[in-house]
Design an enzyme around this catalytic site. Structure first.
Site, PDB file in Angstrom:
ATOM      1  N   LYS A  23       0.829  -1.197   0.000  1.00  8.92           N
ATOM      2  CA  LYS A  23       0.000   0.000   0.000  1.00  8.92           C
ATOM      3  C   LYS A  23       0.871   1.256   0.000  1.00  8.92           C
ATOM      4  CE  LYS A  23      -3.702  -0.586   2.331  1.00  8.92           C
ATOM      5  NZ  LYS A  23      -4.372  -0.972   3.544  1.00  8.92           N
ATOM      6  N   ARG A  93      -3.418   2.879   8.506  1.00  6.99           N
ATOM      7  CA  ARG A  93      -3.723   1.620   7.821  1.00  6.99           C
ATOM      8  C   ARG A  93      -2.486   0.750   7.748  1.00  6.99           C
ATOM      9  NH1 ARG A  93      -6.740   3.261   2.348  1.00  6.99           N
ATOM     10  NH2 ARG A  93      -7.865   1.341   2.746  1.00  6.99           N
ATOM     11  N   GLY A 102      -7.041 -10.380   7.454  1.00  7.98           N
ATOM     12  CA  GLY A 102      -6.753 -10.977   8.762  1.00  7.98           C
ATOM     13  C   GLY A 102      -5.921 -10.040   9.604  1.00  7.98           C
ATOM     14  N   MET A 104      -4.916  -6.028  10.870  1.00  6.10           N
ATOM     15  CA  MET A 104      -5.649  -4.805  11.090  1.00  6.10           C
ATOM     16  C   MET A 104      -5.685  -4.014   9.799  1.00  6.10           C
ATOM     17  SD  MET A 104      -4.930  -1.494  13.275  1.00  6.10           S
ATOM     18  CE  MET A 104      -4.854  -0.449  11.848  1.00  6.10           C
ATOM     19  N   ARG A 337      -3.863  -1.123  -6.423  1.00 10.07           N
ATOM     20  CA  ARG A 337      -3.106  -2.378  -6.395  1.00 10.07           C
ATOM     21  C   ARG A 337      -3.550  -3.232  -7.576  1.00 10.07           C
ATOM     22  NH1 ARG A 337      -6.074  -4.877  -1.040  1.00 10.07           N
ATOM     23  NH2 ARG A 337      -8.168  -4.594  -1.794  1.00 10.07           N
ATOM     24  N   HIS A 455      -6.122 -44.784  -5.608  1.00  8.40           N
ATOM     25  CA  HIS A 455      -6.663 -45.236  -6.885  1.00  8.40           C
ATOM     26  C   HIS A 455      -7.748 -44.293  -7.379  1.00  8.40           C
ATOM     27  CE1 HIS A 455      -9.439 -47.604  -9.399  1.00  8.40           C
ATOM     28  NE2 HIS A 455      -8.309 -48.072  -9.914  1.00  8.40           N
ATOM     29  N   ARG A 561      -1.166 -47.041 -19.120  1.00 13.79           N
ATOM     30  CA  ARG A 561      -1.155 -48.116 -18.103  1.00 13.79           C
ATOM     31  C   ARG A 561      -2.013 -49.263 -18.639  1.00 13.79           C
ATOM     32  NH1 ARG A 561      -1.632 -43.355 -14.339  1.00 13.79           N
ATOM     33  NH2 ARG A 561      -0.063 -43.564 -12.729  1.00 13.79           N
ATOM     34  N   ARG A 617       3.295 -48.964 -21.165  1.00 16.75           N
ATOM     35  CA  ARG A 617       3.943 -49.661 -20.054  1.00 16.75           C
ATOM     36  C   ARG A 617       3.392 -51.074 -19.924  1.00 16.75           C
ATOM     37  NH1 ARG A 617       3.174 -47.461 -14.106  1.00 16.75           N
ATOM     38  NH2 ARG A 617       1.163 -48.468 -14.315  1.00 16.75           N
ATOM     39  N   GLU A 745      11.627 -45.607 -10.892  1.00 19.97           N
ATOM     40  CA  GLU A 745      10.690 -45.389  -9.799  1.00 19.97           C
ATOM     41  C   GLU A 745      11.088 -46.131  -8.535  1.00 19.97           C
ATOM     42  OE1 GLU A 745       6.743 -46.726 -10.906  1.00 19.97           O
ATOM     43  OE2 GLU A 745       7.517 -48.438 -12.025  1.00 19.97           O
ATOM     44  N   SER A 764      11.640 -42.932 -17.842  1.00 29.97           N
ATOM     45  CA  SER A 764      10.510 -42.101 -17.466  1.00 29.97           C
ATOM     46  C   SER A 764      10.390 -42.183 -15.952  1.00 29.97           C
ATOM     47  CB  SER A 764       9.234 -42.605 -18.132  1.00 29.97           C
ATOM     48  OG  SER A 764       8.146 -41.829 -17.684  1.00 29.97           O
ATOM     49  N   GLY A 766       8.899 -42.382 -12.596  1.00 34.41           N
ATOM     50  CA  GLY A 766       7.624 -42.696 -11.955  1.00 34.41           C
ATOM     51  C   GLY A 766       7.687 -42.142 -10.545  1.00 34.41           C
ATOM     52  N   THR A 767       7.386 -40.869 -10.443  1.00 26.46           N
ATOM     53  CA  THR A 767       7.625 -40.207  -9.153  1.00 26.46           C
ATOM     54  C   THR A 767       6.580 -40.549  -8.099  1.00 26.46           C
ATOM     55  OG1 THR A 767       6.642 -38.286 -10.205  1.00 26.46           O
ATOM     56  CG2 THR A 767       9.029 -38.285  -9.959  1.00 26.46           C
ATOM     57  N   ASN A 768       5.491 -41.230  -8.505  1.00 26.88           N
ATOM     58  CA  ASN A 768       4.554 -41.700  -7.467  1.00 26.88           C
ATOM     59  C   ASN A 768       5.246 -42.776  -6.633  1.00 26.88           C
ATOM     60  OD1 ASN A 768       2.664 -40.099  -8.752  1.00 26.88           O
ATOM     61  ND2 ASN A 768       1.805 -41.802  -9.921  1.00 26.88           N
ATOM     62  N   ASP A 769       5.744 -43.791  -7.328  1.00 28.05           N
ATOM     63  CA  ASP A 769       6.446 -44.846  -6.599  1.00 28.05           C
ATOM     64  C   ASP A 769       7.768 -44.341  -6.032  1.00 28.05           C
ATOM     65  OD1 ASP A 769       5.094 -47.399  -6.388  1.00 28.05           O
ATOM     66  OD2 ASP A 769       4.980 -47.335  -8.571  1.00 28.05           O
ATOM     67  N   CYS A 831       6.337 -39.323 -15.644  1.00 30.59           N
ATOM     68  CA  CYS A 831       4.935 -39.688 -15.818  1.00 30.59           C
ATOM     69  C   CYS A 831       4.208 -39.850 -14.491  1.00 30.59           C
ATOM     70  CB  CYS A 831       4.790 -40.935 -16.675  1.00 30.59           C
ATOM     71  SG  CYS A 831       5.526 -42.397 -15.919  1.00 30.59           S
ATOM     72  N   TYR A 851      10.307 -34.118 -21.589  1.00 26.47           N
ATOM     73  CA  TYR A 851       8.855 -33.934 -21.515  1.00 26.47           C
ATOM     74  C   TYR A 851       8.326 -34.227 -20.123  1.00 26.47           C
ATOM     75  CZ  TYR A 851       8.345 -39.031 -21.613  1.00 26.47           C
ATOM     76  OH  TYR A 851       8.417 -40.350 -21.308  1.00 26.47           O
TER      77      TYR A 851
HETATM   78  C1  PEP Z   1       4.598 -43.789 -10.803  1.00 27.77           C
HETATM   79  O1  PEP Z   1       4.891 -44.645  -9.976  1.00 27.77           O
HETATM   80  O2  PEP Z   1       4.931 -42.608 -10.715  1.00 27.77           O
HETATM   81  C2  PEP Z   1       3.782 -44.154 -11.974  1.00 27.77           C
HETATM   82  C3  PEP Z   1       3.554 -43.282 -12.924  1.00 27.77           C
HETATM   83  O3  PEP Z   1       3.246 -45.400 -11.996  1.00 27.77           O
HETATM   84  P1  PEP Z   1       1.977 -45.842 -11.160  1.00 27.77           P
HETATM   85  O4  PEP Z   1       1.350 -44.631 -10.585  1.00 27.77           O
HETATM   86  O5  PEP Z   1       1.084 -46.552 -12.120  1.00 27.77           O
HETATM   87  O6  PEP Z   1       2.573 -46.752 -10.136  1.00 27.77           O
HETATM   88 MG    MG Z   2       4.705 -46.724 -10.488  1.00 28.46          MG
END
Ligand code: PEP
Ligand code: MG
Length: 874
Positions: A23, A93, A102, A104, A337, A455, A561, A617, A745, A764, A766-769, A831, A851
């Site tokens: 401000k 102010r 939140g 004054m 602003r 899932h 998948r 896969r 992964e 690739s 597999g960042t979930n696992d 992925c 990618y």
């Molecule tokens: C992962 O593990 O990141 C992945 C893409 O495979 P899934 O989620 O099917 O295990």
């Molecule tokens: Mg996986």
């Protein structure tokens, strides 16, 4: 002390936000460019930090600086603080670097007391106005500085109105106002055991203290946590001479945006009230008028305001949100602003501003938050209906969108209801691959368990279907087909509504609206495509998902998948036959039944994708997922397969694992049963050969092996793939190009990526696992405690949603470095779910992936995020 803690508005500019707050810096900028701003000064954020260092005392030298500035302000205005004849009044102010609800906000009319109010009445010849100002001041000061609950003041005001049969505040006379002031002062005496402070300088210091204190009040702390605003920034205080919008019929006050904040339309949008002070516009006591109507009251002031608003927008090169006051026909600006806006407005305004030559394309891309696009890609509730809806529970916002329908507790019931023409919501404790058809048919999905990568969440996002997961508040009784939440009971067939963006569950049905993708949206996307270097692929398992993704701009499939194809009604019997087979021959017989289905699946996907790259896969989940678990279902299946129930039950028991996520899954399945992958590779190569022959499509499938931990696993499977492909090509007397690669992964794979790259043409991530295994957090169970981790600030964000760059990201960097060492042209992508998260995408850009791959509905978000990553890292 040689540091300066107070700046007059004419000493600053808009670049000084961290010192003067947003401000203060903008007020300074407006003064700098010659706009009509009432004079004043800013006490810096450094003074605030100093206040906390000095155990919540304003240092004597800072007090002195404030009073010196006050004297200067007196000179500039020709008025005097506390002088009954010609009193100077100020507003106080807060103003932090980022605007923060939140904290004054505002105290107006500071400097009034029992004497100056009389002087003010005389000077203005308007007694009612003076006493109304004093009454407002005591109320605001009492509330925010003395912390007396607001309603106590409001009671007094209402009582006076009732006793005199008055409806509107504006009907109160000076006599009524004097009564109110008397009662207010008694209230202050009672609550604070002191009289209302009469000394203006004391009032001022108390107000500055209150602003500094408000920096650490609980609401402000929560807001900072939520928006990652560091606590050490501190807040500034703006002290500004008052101008009055409540001086009579040639005065007024209002707020306006330079463009419409909902649509982005280039037209001033705002409201004002004649004869009113700031808070009246927001308080909703009187209904404000639209800004165009100001033209009818004061045409010159209106024209001047429009000119200044345009000037400000051109100066800041962004949509402005401006506060103004008119005092006796003279216009003043009190704040400007960058205006908050919807996704539609952000896109439209950004594209328009490029056309108008105000900003360049890169700036336009930085003006739209990628996640905001989500609002535009899914149905939403009608706003008005949503405001009136009854919220019954809160879960995780697992997949965006809005859904309304009747409750059903099994996939079959959903399918049956939808076939009857109903809209259905699938309500489950948690979903499993068996529920897939119900998930496809349902409008939305609600689960009691499971986190953001459960899932239900992953599959729903993939389908672009609204999903609220992990809603622990609801108790599901599947047997009786009801769920309970608090004291409410919802039976099968009752209506509920889900807000997948907020994770909220509502009773009853709420009307929804379909998204409209405007032409400007695609213009902005094209600019994003020109700038980004990351390619955007999609995770798609069906031709339908693949086509949706292509429509949204996907450049390939990063993850298909194949297991999702196994669940369809006409395949699952053969899959189960394959699983229960006791000999290789039996298994082969079942696989041979599956082969034509798989081939057709791949043909469908290749056709949907044209010559874009497609990564397929091979089978990943543990086999027990394909078998039923309840006694009745197992009995029914035994009958179907012509097996003894006890034998089948035995197989089901054998396949049970203590920790299936770390069990017999991924490439481990192929080490024990190579014929499964052999069938899949056959199907892939045959499909590619057939589209080549029949559709003249040159596809180059990328065959991907999941869960590799050791290079020898990959070496064995690679040989199997090559031998199988060769065999099929000989049979067809035709060849295709294909690639073999692996998911990274498992941490061991990342750490030995050089050895693995000897056998892999692509990686690739597999960042979930990889997240699951790096943290040793089960993807299926972490939902139970991640909330607590976030509360205790161990995590800023759920690591299954936003990539943990320090740990998981480090493993990725190691894998990239080692992988490239062994194979300089190795193809690299991601992925896991993180491939659709803007901040994680930025990381992927920085570490040099080729990618990212995300669910179809995230593709536009990823395109924009990738473009912004390119701009930021230029
Ligand atoms: C992962 O593990 O990141 C992945 C893409 O495979 P899934 O989620 O099917 O295990
Ligand atoms: Mg996986």
């Amino acid at each position: 002390m040689n540091k300066k803690y107070v700046y007059f508005f004419n000493e600053g500019n808009k670049e000084m936000k961290s010192l003067l707050g947003g401000k203060g810096a903008n007020l300074a900028e407006m003064v700098k460019i010659g706009l009509p701003v009432p004079p004043g000064f800013t006490v810096t954020t450094e003074a605030c930090n100093r206040y906390y260092e000095d155990q919540k005392q304003i240092h004597a030298l800072i007090v002195e600086e404030i009073f010196q500035s006050l004297e200067e302000l007196e000179k500039r205005t020709g008025k005097k603080f506390g002088n009954p004849q010609n009193p100077l009044l100020v507003s106080v102010r807060s103003g932090s670097v980022f605007s923060m609800p939140g904290m004054m906000d505002t105290i107006l009319n500071l400097g009034l007391n029992d004497e100056t109010v009389v002087g003010m009445a005389l000077a203005t010849g308007n007694e009612r106005f003076a006493f109304d100002s004093y009454r407002r001041f005591i109320q605001m000061f009492g509330d925010v500085v003395l912390q007396i609950p607001k309603f106590k003041f409001e009671h007094i005001l209402d009582r006076e109105k009732e006793e005199n049969r008055i409806v509107l505040d504006t009907e109160l006379t000076a006599v009524h106002l004097k009564n109110i002031i008397q009662a207010y002062k008694q209230l202050v005496q009672k609550e604070t055991r002191k009289g209302f402070p009469q000394e203006p300088k004391e009032q001022l210091l108390m107000a500055v203290n209150a602003v500094f204190d408000s920096w650490n009040n609980p609401r402000a702390v929560v807001y900072r946590d939520l928006h990652d605003i560091p606590g050490h920034l501190g807040t500034a205080v703006n002290i500004q001479s008052m101008v009055f919008g409540n001086m009579g019929d040639t005065s007024g006050t209002g707020v306006a945006f330079t463009r419409n904040p909902s649509t982005g339309e280039k037209k001033i949008f705002g409201e004002f009230l004649m004869n009113a002070q700031g808070e009246d516009v927001v308080a909703g006591i009187r209904t404000p008028q639209s800004i165009e109507q100001l033209k009818d009251y004061m045409p010159e002031v209106y024209d001047q305001f429009i000119t200044l608003a345009n000037l400000l927008e051109n100066h800041y090169k962004d949509m402005q949100d401006i506060e103004f006051t008119i005092e006796n026909g003279k216009l003043y600006l009190l704040q400007t602003r960058n205006g908050k806006r919807t996704a539609t407005a952000a896109i439209n305004a950004a594209v328009d501003m490029v056309d108008e030559g105000i900003i360049d394309k890169e700036t336009a891309l930085m003006r739209v938050e990628p996640m905001q696009l989500d609002q535009l890609l899914h149905p939403t509730f009608e706003e008005k209906a949503l405001a009136e809806a009854e919220k019954i529970a809160q879960g995780l916002p697992a997949s965006p969108g809005a859904a309304t329908g009747r409750v059903y507790f099994s996939a079959q019931d959903v399918v049956a209801a939808v076939n009857e023409g109903e809209k259905a919501i699938l309500v489950r404790l948690e979903t499993s691959p068996e529920d897939i058809e119900g998930m496809v048919a349902a409008e939305g999905i609600l689960t009691a368990r499971g986190g953001m990568t459960s899932h239900a969440a992953v599959v729903a996002r993939g389908m672009g279907k609204c999903c609220v997961a992990g809603c622990g508040e609801i108790r599901i009784d599947e047997g009786n087909r009801v769920f309970k939440v608090n004291n409410l009971v919802f039976k099968e067939g009752d209506y509920i509504s889900l807000d997948g963006n907020a994770g909220a569950v509502f009773a009853g049905s709420i009307p929804t609206m379909e998204p409209e993708l405007s032409g400007k949206f695609s213009i902005l996307m094209n600019w994003a495509d020109e700038i980004r270097s990351l390619k955007i692929r999609t995770n798609a398992d069906t031709p339908r998902d693949a086509s949706v993704a292509v429509k949204f701009g996907a450049e390939g499939i990063g993850l298909c998948r194949t297991e999702h194809m196994f669940f369809e009604e006409n395949r699952i019997p053969a899959v189960r036959q394959m699983i229960v087979a006791k000999t290789k021959e039996e298994r082969m017989a079942a696989l041979n039944k599956l082969l034509p289905f798989q081939k057709e699946d791949f043909i469908g996907i290749f056709e949907a994708m044209g010559e874009r790259p497609v990564t397929i896969r091979l089978l990943d989940p543990p086999l027990h997922e394909f078998l039923p678990h309840h006694e009745e279902d197992i009995k029914a299946l035994a009958l179907q397969l012509g097996m003894e129930y006890a034998k089948l039950q035995e197989t089901v028991d054998e396949l049970k694992e203590f920790n299936p996520m770390l069990g017999h899954r991924g490439c481990r399945l192929a080490i024990t049963y190579p014929e499964i992958y052999e069938m899949q590779v056959r199907a892939i190569v045959m499909a590619a050969l057939e589209v080549k022959k029949e559709k003249a499509l040159e596809v180059k499938p990328e065959i991907m092996v999941p869960l590799i931990a050791h290079e020898k696993e990959l070496a064995i499977i690679k040989k199997l793939i090559i031998d199988t492909a060769k065999n099929v090509m000989e049979q067809y007397r035709e060849t295709i190009d294909y690639m073999i690669g692996t998911m990274i992964e498992v941490p061991r794979a990342a750490l030995t990526a050089d050895a693995i790259a000897e056998h892999a043409e692509f990686f690739s991530f597999g960042t979930n696992d990889l997240t699951q295994m790096t943290y040793a957090f089960s993807r299926d169970d972490a939902g139970k405690f991640i909330g607590e981790y976030r509360k205790k600030e161990i995590f800023e964000k759920d690591p299954f949603q936003r990539l943990d760059q320090t740990g998981v990201g480090r493993l990725m960097e190691i894998a990239i470095e080692l992988g490239r060492k062994a194979r300089s042209d190795i193809k690299l992508g991601i992925c896991g779910e993180h491939g659709g998260d803007p901040e994680s995408i930025e990381f992927c850009h920085r570490i040099g992936l080729e990618y990212v791959s995300c669910s179809p509905y995230r593709v536009p978000i990823a395109r924009l995020a990738a473009a912004r990553a390119a701009v930021i890292n230029k």
